[in-house]
Design an enzyme around this catalytic site. Structure first.
Site, PDB file in Angstrom:
ATOM      1  N   ARG A 100       0.857  -1.203  -0.022  1.00 43.08           N
ATOM      2  CA  ARG A 100      -0.113  -0.072  -0.008  1.00 43.08           C
ATOM      3  C   ARG A 100       0.918   1.251  -0.198  1.00 43.08           C
ATOM      4  NH1 ARG A 100      -2.818   2.813   4.909  1.00 43.08           N
ATOM      5  NH2 ARG A 100      -3.832   4.398   3.849  1.00 43.08           N
TER       6      ARG A 100
ATOM      7  N   HIS B  97      -3.292  10.808   1.238  1.00 41.88           N
ATOM      8  CA  HIS B  97      -2.843  10.658   2.626  1.00 41.88           C
ATOM      9  C   HIS B  97      -2.684  11.859   3.168  1.00 41.88           C
ATOM     10  CE1 HIS B  97      -1.492   7.323   5.033  1.00 41.88           C
ATOM     11  NE2 HIS B  97      -1.208   8.281   5.864  1.00 41.88           N
TER      12      HIS B  97
ATOM     13  N   GLU C  13      -7.850   8.249   6.809  1.00 40.63           N
ATOM     14  CA  GLU C  13      -8.007   8.581   8.022  1.00 40.63           C
ATOM     15  C   GLU C  13      -8.674  10.027   8.149  1.00 40.63           C
ATOM     16  OE1 GLU C  13      -5.290   8.052  11.024  1.00 40.63           O
ATOM     17  OE2 GLU C  13      -5.000   5.949  10.711  1.00 40.63           O
TER      18      GLU C  13
ATOM     19  N   ASN D  17      -7.743   1.140   9.825  1.00 37.39           N
ATOM     20  CA  ASN D  17      -6.453   1.498  10.616  1.00 37.39           C
ATOM     21  C   ASN D  17      -6.607   1.179  12.070  1.00 37.39           C
ATOM     22  OD1 ASN D  17      -5.382   1.769   7.838  1.00 37.39           O
ATOM     23  ND2 ASN D  17      -5.015   4.299   8.602  1.00 37.39           N
TER      24      ASN D  17
ATOM     25  N   TYR E  15      -4.545   0.245  15.937  1.00 38.81           N
ATOM     26  CA  TYR E  15      -3.334   0.319  16.338  1.00 38.81           C
ATOM     27  C   TYR E  15      -3.425  -0.027  18.058  1.00 38.81           C
ATOM     28  CZ  TYR E  15      -1.004   2.515  12.704  1.00 38.81           C
ATOM     29  OH  TYR E  15      -0.528   2.904  11.330  1.00 38.81           O
TER      30      TYR E  15
ATOM     31  N   GLU F 295      -3.904  -0.604   8.155  1.00 39.89           N
ATOM     32  CA  GLU F 295      -2.713  -0.415   8.912  1.00 39.89           C
ATOM     33  C   GLU F 295      -2.913  -0.925  10.393  1.00 39.89           C
ATOM     34  OE1 GLU F 295      -1.754   4.054   9.557  1.00 39.89           O
ATOM     35  OE2 GLU F 295      -2.253   4.287   7.535  1.00 39.89           O
TER      36      GLU F 295
HETATM   37  C1  NOJ Z   1      -1.977   6.578  10.773  1.00 42.24           C
HETATM   38  C2  NOJ Z   1      -1.485   7.140   9.598  1.00 42.24           C
HETATM   39  O1  NOJ Z   1      -2.217   6.934   8.304  1.00 42.24           O
HETATM   40  C3  NOJ Z   1      -0.077   7.141   9.339  1.00 42.24           C
HETATM   41  O2  NOJ Z   1       0.228   7.973   8.267  1.00 42.24           O
HETATM   42  C4  NOJ Z   1       0.863   7.263  10.423  1.00 42.24           C
HETATM   43  O3  NOJ Z   1       2.148   7.010  10.276  1.00 42.24           O
HETATM   44  C5  NOJ Z   1       0.320   6.041  11.316  1.00 42.24           C
HETATM   45  N1  NOJ Z   1      -1.204   6.277  11.673  1.00 42.24           N
HETATM   46  C6  NOJ Z   1       1.072   5.883  12.741  1.00 42.24           C
HETATM   47  O4  NOJ Z   1       0.820   7.043  13.517  1.00 42.24           O
END
Ligand code: NOJ
Length: 490
Positions: free
Chosen positions: A100, A145, A190, A330, A332, A397
């Site tokens: 990606r 992005h 995002e 995405n 985390y 992500e």
């Molecule tokens: C989301 C973002 O899309 C990406 O650009 C960023 O580096 C990561 N989160 C980590 O923070």
């Protein structure tokens, strides 16, 4: 559970499609599952003013205010504008089947608008796509992005309703030029982050920013821009290009701090304000009820003549509803949520009225707000599946950052292993239709306002060496093995 209820799992497998040829073994991913890794243009390319490229907002900001972002700029970044063949060599070395990346709007359209195309920028992406094709790597391309043309910020950026048409014209060019080789498109990455996250940081520098209004105008136009680009693709390109299109939304799972109703309601409210803000319109045609009510009430109390949350017209509702082929997520980390009292001044955070913490038991990572909680991935997938009618989901992500240049990145390996284990459990035991996982990120890169202090890469970049030498970390070899064997050890 799949081991005990074998027949049931075969049925779930058949229903979710991607499992048809495999039994639902919670340690083995099906052969159709897409493993990949991702990057974005501003974070890796550099070459910020080369060959006709103009400045994006981030080029301007990082050069004007780098003191606020660890003295970093994206001027050279990971130098992928010159080293993209090294990136592909790294992908080949780890047997990566999917990549990606994002297009830089100002490399293709230096004026932001479609009346003049920069051929050198187009050549760069054609070369990248051709090299990926030659290496047998499938691209997932993000059209936007966060690197808005600085030229368009003079016109209000995403708060300007005309931005919808500017974006669609740019997306049209991207589909037209690159769509023969791209079968998975993400229009926008995002929107919550650039509509709410970035303004909440830069308001300290620009106190005149109309917080509380900016966020929702920006989000509204991002939704309309995505939906129009989606419809354009379906009408103009679907028949010949046969691709799939969505937008990338982010959510770290919000759970109640305790299991009290107040905390659980607060967590649900936050999931809806964060993910539902965008997912509700594209799945159900309008914003979540709770956002509509809360923001209208707060706006009235604050003296606004109308709600700060814009309304979709009936034709816009038809445009946005159903404008997705799958969900791109995405994710985390996770958060613990409770209700909080906020001031009466207009802002997204004051509308949300929750307070957030993370468990002290979760391991820290390079980004202080991204503590490690892989179990949250399973929970967030279930919440999305339950709330949005069991969509297909690709995780676009997910990653672990550290602050070191170590190649022996054992914490990253256990993070990925824990996350993949939870994804597989989600597929097998919860019946969630997850069809892909893109680790973030392929290489160390410019981590926005953390600059180069935070490293997410599977591949180390030596930012001090002339060629920005790439070296595979141990996590890259771990991932290579997962890709080859499809096996995770829970
Ligand atoms: C989301 C973002 O899309 C990406 O650009 C960023 O580096 C990561 N989160 C980590 O923070």
């Amino acid at each position: 559970m799949c081991r005990q209820f074998f027949i049931f799992c075969i049925l779930v497998s058949a229903i979710i499609g991607s499992e048809a040829a495999d039994t639902c073994n919670s340690s083995i991913f099906p052969s159709t599952f897409k493993f990949g890794a991702g990057t974005s243009a501003f974070q890796i390319e550099g070459g910020w003013n080369e060959d006709g490229k103009s400045r994006s907002w981030w080029d301007w900001f990082s050069n004007s205010y780098s003191i606020y972002i660890n003295n970093a700029t994206g001027n050279t970044a990971s130098d992928s504008y010159h080293q993209y063949k090294q990136d592909i060599a790294s992908m080949v070395a780890m047997g990566l089947p999917n990549y990606r990346f994002s297009l830089s709007w100002t490399r293709i359209l230096p004026k932001g608008l479609n009346y003049s195309i920069n051929q050198a920028g187009v050549d760069y992406y054609n070369n990248l796509l051709d090299e990926l094709e030659a290496a047998g790597i499938e691209p997932l391309v993000t059209i936007y992005h966060w690197d808005t043309p600085y030229a368009l910020d003079f016109l209000g950026g995403w708060t300007n309703p005309k931005m919808v048409d500017y974006f669609v014209a740019y997306a049209d060019i991207a589909f037209n030029l690159f769509g023969d080789r791209v079968k998975l498109w993400a229009t926008i990455n995002e929107p919550k982050s650039f509509c709410e996250g970035i303004p909440s940081v830069v308001v300290n520098l620009f106190p005149e920013m109309p917080i509380g209004t900016y966020e929702y105008l920006c989000g509204h136009h991002a939704i309309l821009a995505h939906a129009k680009a989606y419809r354009l693709y379906k009408e103009k390109y679907q028949a010949t290009q046969q691709g799939r299109v969505s937008l990338v939304l982010d959510l770290g799972y919000n759970m109640g701090l305790t299991n009290s109703t107040v905390d659980e309601d607060a967590a649900e409210r936050k999931n809806l304000f964060e993910f539902g803000w965008f997912a509700h319109p594209i799945v159900y045609g309008d914003y979540p009820d709770i956002m509509q009510e809360v923001i209208a009430n707060n706006s009235a109390r604050q003296g606004f003549p109308v709600s700060r949350l814009p309304k979709f017209t009936s034709s816009e509702k038809l445009l946005v509803q159903g404008a997705y082929d799958l969900i791109m997520l995405n994710t985390y980390t996770s958060y613990m949520i409770t209700m909080a009292n906020y001031s009466n001044s207009p802002s997204y955070q004051n509308d949300l009225q929750t307070s957030t913490s993370q468990s002290s038991e979760w391991l820290s990572s390079g980004l202080s707000t991204f503590k490690v909680h892989p179990e949250g991935t399973r929970k967030v997938l279930k919440w999305i599946s339950d709330t949005y009618a069991s969509p297909e989901i690709i995780i676009t992500e997910n990653g672990f950052s550290d602050n070191t240049a170590t190649l022996n990145d054992t914490e990253r390996i256990s993070f990925i292993n824990g996350t993949l284990t939870n994804i597989r459990l989600s597929m097998c035991d919860d019946g969630v239709n997850v069809t892909g996982y893109f680790y973030w990120s392929l290489i160390d890169s410019m981590e926005w306002n953390s600059g180069y202090t935070v490293k997410f890469g599977l591949v180390q970049v030596d930012f001090d060496s002339e060629n920005h030498t790439r070296t595979l970390k141990n996590s890259a070899y771990y991932y290579k093995n997962v890709i080859e064997t499809r096996l995770v050890n829970g």
